[in-house]
Design an enzyme around this catalytic site. Structure first.
Site, short mmCIF file in Angstrom:
data_model
loop_
_atom_site.label_atom_id
_atom_site.label_comp_id
_atom_site.label_asym_id
_atom_site.label_seq_id
_atom_site.Cartn_x
_atom_site.Cartn_y
_atom_site.Cartn_z
CG HIS A 267 -2.26 0.66 0.96
ND1 HIS A 267 -2.42 1.66 0.02
CD2 HIS A 267 -3.49 0.48 1.50
CE1 HIS A 267 -3.67 2.07 0.01
NE2 HIS A 267 -4.35 1.37 0.89
NE ARG A 268 6.12 0.10 1.96
CZ ARG A 268 7.30 -0.50 2.18
NH1 ARG A 268 8.14 0.01 3.03
NH2 ARG A 268 7.62 -1.59 1.53
#
Ligand code: CAO
Length: 572
Positions: free
Chosen positions: A545-546
């Site tokens: 999710h980064r």
């Protein structure tokens, strides 16, 4: 240029030793005296140095081989003139009771003793070693010291040794500290003596192996003196003083640590660990008999740098997070220690090497990467029919195409459409790859490995199937090379041949996404008018999710589903 066979030099009374580490490979350029392999007996380990400089042409030994003096280790294309004199290898004793390895003829402890009162303990004759560094202090003032108990560990660039006490008593004063450089005769400690020790033990005779040119027979090459375990019956002096004992060196540590608990690693690994400031006692060894390898020290360092591991020193310096406090510390409970035998019979089994390595990597990835997993289904009814007919056509060739080969091709198409999935995080930058190497998880008797199909965008489904079959077979035999397992941009983990519905695969760092696939099922699917039977393939896409957001992940899965539903889209 001449080809030179490099042999195992005189290694003292070691009849046959086992090769436990290969430190070079064909193509490497080696210097004279560079360590080539590590060998180990039940008493010691030692690195075998090269007698010649040049390029390694052929390795004549492999891990597990037994070698002895004269065994050919490798062939080098010599760079220059005649081979250099063979230096004797450095040895490191394993943690065994000191008495088992002490040759009392080897060295003299110089003490001035009385029946009571202070006794000075000095550095005994330690052969050709000059200016050796104190790397460990094993005792502290107030300790009761037994005769022959190790007081300090010293180390040269090739070997380490423990310096034993020549007297028994209570340690009053320590005159050395870690980092000091000592020589024969230097004062180490003052004891309040309880035992008389002779001060007149004659100095040792250099042994052919560890001495300089003295004591060698005519025609024998001279060798720099390094420490080896003592040879039975060797040396001259007699006498009753304890012998300096080649030992395992560790970084400076708590003097209360018992010597028996020192970790198991070769001098070069210890030096490497010290240079990095790695506390070896906290590193888990994955080598034979739990030996700590260079890779173990590197993984430890990486884990500390990634913040997934704390050294005891860091942990001690980090205040624990308080409930309700703002800290980000995990503040976990200790792992439960249970005596399972209280509940029933058990059997203990060591984790395989692969499990230990992959476990550490999976743990780091799970903790460091903020994972999210999207589940979806792809309609593969037509694709499966095509796969079955292709296999029928190719029956005679013996080449079988499985769904995974189509999935690899489909993923390449999706990676091209969504380039962020084909990237790696490097600090604040995204490294976008312009190549398409796809890893696939393979289940082997020893654990999970991930062979890589390189340049999958340039290969057809048949070629991918063939290569996958070959790599999977090599994986099961434990014969994959590091090159065959590196460089992946994206990984597929297929449990389709086994079963299941969905799962949450762990991203294979530094990749940013992984596709998990389970067994396809015939299901009723609403076509707008009626339910029709369709073969549905469950997909589970985990993403970092980064780097990726939920909308992109949903689009990636949807696009993958479209391609698998109509494989002609791969060509678009
Ligand atoms: N749905 C239904 N059947 C499937 C399928 C799917 N998604 N995928 C494969 N199959 C079938 C194959 O067609 C084959 O059937 P037949 O024998 O009737 O032809 C059978 O299952 C076995 O396939 P396979 O597993 O041998 O071949 P593969 O190409 O699918 O996979 C490999 C190869 C090496 C990836 C696989 O053997 C393997 O090791 N899988 C385990 C991976 C794993 O452990 N992942 C978990 C990682 S997280 O811990």
């Amino acid at each position: 240029m001449a080809l030179v066979e490099v042999q195992v030099p005189d290694i003292g009374d070691f009849d046959e030793v086992t090769v436990i580490e290969l430190l070079v490979k064909p193509g490497d350029t080696v210097k004279a005296e560079q360590s080539l392999i590590t060998v180990e007996s039940d008493k010691a380990s030692m690195e075998i140095p090269s007698a010649a400089a040049g390029v390694v042409k052929e390795l004549r030994v492999k891990l597990g081989d037994k070698v002895k003096q004269g065994s050919v280790v490798l062939v080098v294309e010599a760079a220059g003139a005649a081979p250099a004199p063979v230096p004797a290898p450095a040895a490191v004793l394993e943690q065994k009771p000191a008495a088992a390895h002490v040759n009392t003829a080897q060295a003299a402890i110089t003490t001035v003793a009385t029946t009571s009162g202070p006794v000075e303990v000095r550095v005994p004759d330690i052969g050709d070693f000059k200016d050796v560094s104190v790397i460990e202090v094993l005792v502290k003032p107030g300790d009761g010291i037994k005769l022959e108990q190790s007081l300090i560990t010293v180390e040269s660039d090739k070997a380490s040794m423990e310096i034993p006490s020549g007297a028994a008593g209570v340690l009053k004063e320590l005159r050395v500290k870690v980092g000091d450089v000592v020589n024969i005769g230097d004062l180490l400690a003052v004891l309040e003596a309880s035992v008389v020790v002779s001060a007149s033990v004659p100095p040792p005779q250099p042994s052919p192996v560890r001495g300089g040119s003295e004591g060698r027979g005519a025609g024998q090459e001279s060798a720099p003196s390094v420490l080896l375990p003592p040879l039975p019956g060797e040396g001259g002096g007699g006498g009753s003083a304890p012998t300096p004992q080649p030992a395992q060196a560790t970084p400076p540590h708590d003097p209360t640590t018992t010597v028996q608990n020192l970790p198991h690693a070769s001098p070069s690994i210890r030096k490497f660990a010290r240079e990095l400031g790695v506390p070896l006692a906290e590193v888990k060894g994955t080598g034979p008999k739990g030996r700590i390898t260079e890779a173990d020290v590197q993984s430890f360092t990486q884990a500390v740098m990634a913040g997934t591991l704390q050294t005891k020193a860091i942990a001690a310096a980090t205040p624990a997070a308080k409930p309700g406090g703002g800290g980000g510390e995990l503040n976990l409970l200790a792992w439960p220690k249970v005596d399972f035998t209280k509940f029933g019979p058990v059997e203990r089994k060591d984790l395989s090497r692969i499990k230990k390595i992959s476990g550490a990597n999976l743990h780091r990835n799970w903790v460091v990467i903020p994972h999210v997993t999207n589940h979806d289904d792809a309609d593969i009814t037509e694709l499966e029919a095509f796969r079955v007919s292709t296999n029928k056509e190719n029956e005679k060739s013996g080449l079988k195409v499985t769904m995974l080969a189509f999935l690899i091709k489909a993923c390449v198409a999706a990676l091209k459409k969504f380039p962020d999935f084909n990237s790696s995080l490097d600090g604040d930058q995204l490294v976008l790859k312009q190549y398409f190497h796809i890893g696939f998880a393979a289940d082997t008797p020893n654990g999970l490995v991930v062979p890589v199909i390189k340049d999958a965008d340039k290969k057809g489904v048949l070629a991918i199937s063939k290569e996958m079959g070959e790599l999977a077979a090599k994986a099961r035999e434990g014969k994959l090379t590091p090159a065959e397992m590196s460089g992946a941009c994206f990984t597929i983990s297929s449990l389709g041949g086994i079963g299941g519905r969905y799962f949450t695969p762990i991203i294979n760092a530094p990749e940013v996404a992984i596709l998990g696939v389970c067994r396809s099922n015939m299901e009723p699917v609403w076509d707008g008018e009626k339910f029709v039977p369709r073969l549905m393939l469950p997909l589970s896409l985990s993403w970092d999710h980064r780097v990726i957001d939920g909308a992109s992940a949903a689009r990636f899965n949807a696009y993958l589903g479209q391609i698998l539903g109509d494989f002609r889209r791969v060509m678009l």
